[in-house]
Design a protein around this motif. Structure first.
Motif, short mmCIF file in Angstrom:
data_model
loop_
_atom_site.label_atom_id
_atom_site.label_comp_id
_atom_site.label_asym_id
_atom_site.label_seq_id
_atom_site.Cartn_x
_atom_site.Cartn_y
_atom_site.Cartn_z
N HIS A 129 -4.58 11.14 5.99
CA HIS A 129 -4.81 12.56 6.27
C HIS A 129 -4.36 12.95 7.67
O HIS A 129 -3.85 14.04 7.88
N ARG A 130 -4.57 12.05 8.61
CA ARG A 130 -4.22 12.33 10.00
C ARG A 130 -3.80 11.04 10.69
O ARG A 130 -4.19 9.96 10.29
N GLY A 131 -3.06 11.21 11.75
CA GLY A 131 -2.74 10.06 12.58
C GLY A 131 -1.33 9.55 12.40
O GLY A 131 -0.57 10.05 11.56
N ILE A 139 0.87 -1.18 0.00
CA ILE A 139 0.00 0.00 0.00
C ILE A 139 0.90 1.23 0.00
O ILE A 139 1.68 1.43 0.94
N VAL A 140 0.82 2.01 -1.06
CA VAL A 140 1.55 3.28 -1.11
C VAL A 140 0.70 4.28 -0.33
O VAL A 140 -0.45 4.53 -0.68
N VAL A 141 1.28 4.79 0.74
CA VAL A 141 0.55 5.69 1.64
C VAL A 141 1.07 7.11 1.45
O VAL A 141 2.23 7.40 1.77
N ILE A 142 0.22 7.96 0.93
CA ILE A 142 0.59 9.35 0.71
C ILE A 142 0.20 10.13 1.96
O ILE A 142 -0.96 10.12 2.37
N ALA A 143 1.19 10.79 2.53
CA ALA A 143 0.97 11.49 3.79
C ALA A 143 1.33 12.96 3.66
O ALA A 143 2.13 13.35 2.81
N GLU A 144 0.75 13.74 4.53
CA GLU A 144 1.13 15.14 4.65
C GLU A 144 2.37 15.22 5.52
O GLU A 144 2.58 14.38 6.39
#
Length: 163
Positions: free
Chosen positions: A71-73, A33-38
């Motif tokens: 988005h968060r966490g 899973i490619v996880v795009i984060a801020e």
């Protein structure tokens, strides 16, 4: 049971170096899973929605790859939530390793069942960083060797918007 990993990053933009690390991860894990984060410490050129779209486009032909946005966490909480047993991190140089080593130890404290897997990209990508690619592209340089054609087009559009 499928071996699942997450590959987190800001991916601003998603480069061929990122793709190389993803391909290496797919040699180890059945699902990534490619996880795009801020990252509030980085100034993003692309919105998170644009980064998600470009990453989906670049990875659409790779079985076992999904793209999600965090988005968060905490990343460790996300890994636990999706049942990932590994966090994939690309390491180009010693400086990268020092930071990633600290993060891996912290993630292990937060989610003991997760292992961080460090993967080195092909040597031709060891100097390719999203920040450098953005700078060169925004100054009109040719970055076509370093990004997928759809990313290149999005970068051209951003440059036109800013001029």
């Amino acid at each position: 049971m499928k071996q699942k990993a997450i590959y987190p990053g800001t991916f601003d933009p998603f480069t061929n170096g990122h793709l190389d690390v993803l391909e290496r991860a797919l040699n180890i894990f059945e699902e990534v899973i490619v996880v795009i984060a801020e990252n509030c410490q980085k100034h993003a050129l692309f919105t998170i929605e644009e980064r998600e779209a470009m990453t989906r486009e670049v990875t659409c032909d790779y079985p076992g790859v999904t793209v999600e946005v965090l988005h968060r966490g905490l990343l460790a909480d996300y890994a636990r939530q999706v049942g990932a047993r590994a966090i994939v991190r690309g390491v180009r140089q010693v400086k990268d390793f020092e930071y990633e080593f600290q993060m891996s130890l912290l993630n292990r404290q937060l989610y003991p069942e997760v292992t961080t897997v460090f993967l080195m990209p092909n040597v031709k990508y060891t100097y390719v960083a999203s920040s450098i690619i953005k700078e060169v592209a925004m100054l009109g340089g040719d970055v076509s060797k370093f990004v997928h054609p759809c990313v290149l087009e999005m970068m051209h559009q951003k440059r036109e918007e800013q001029n």
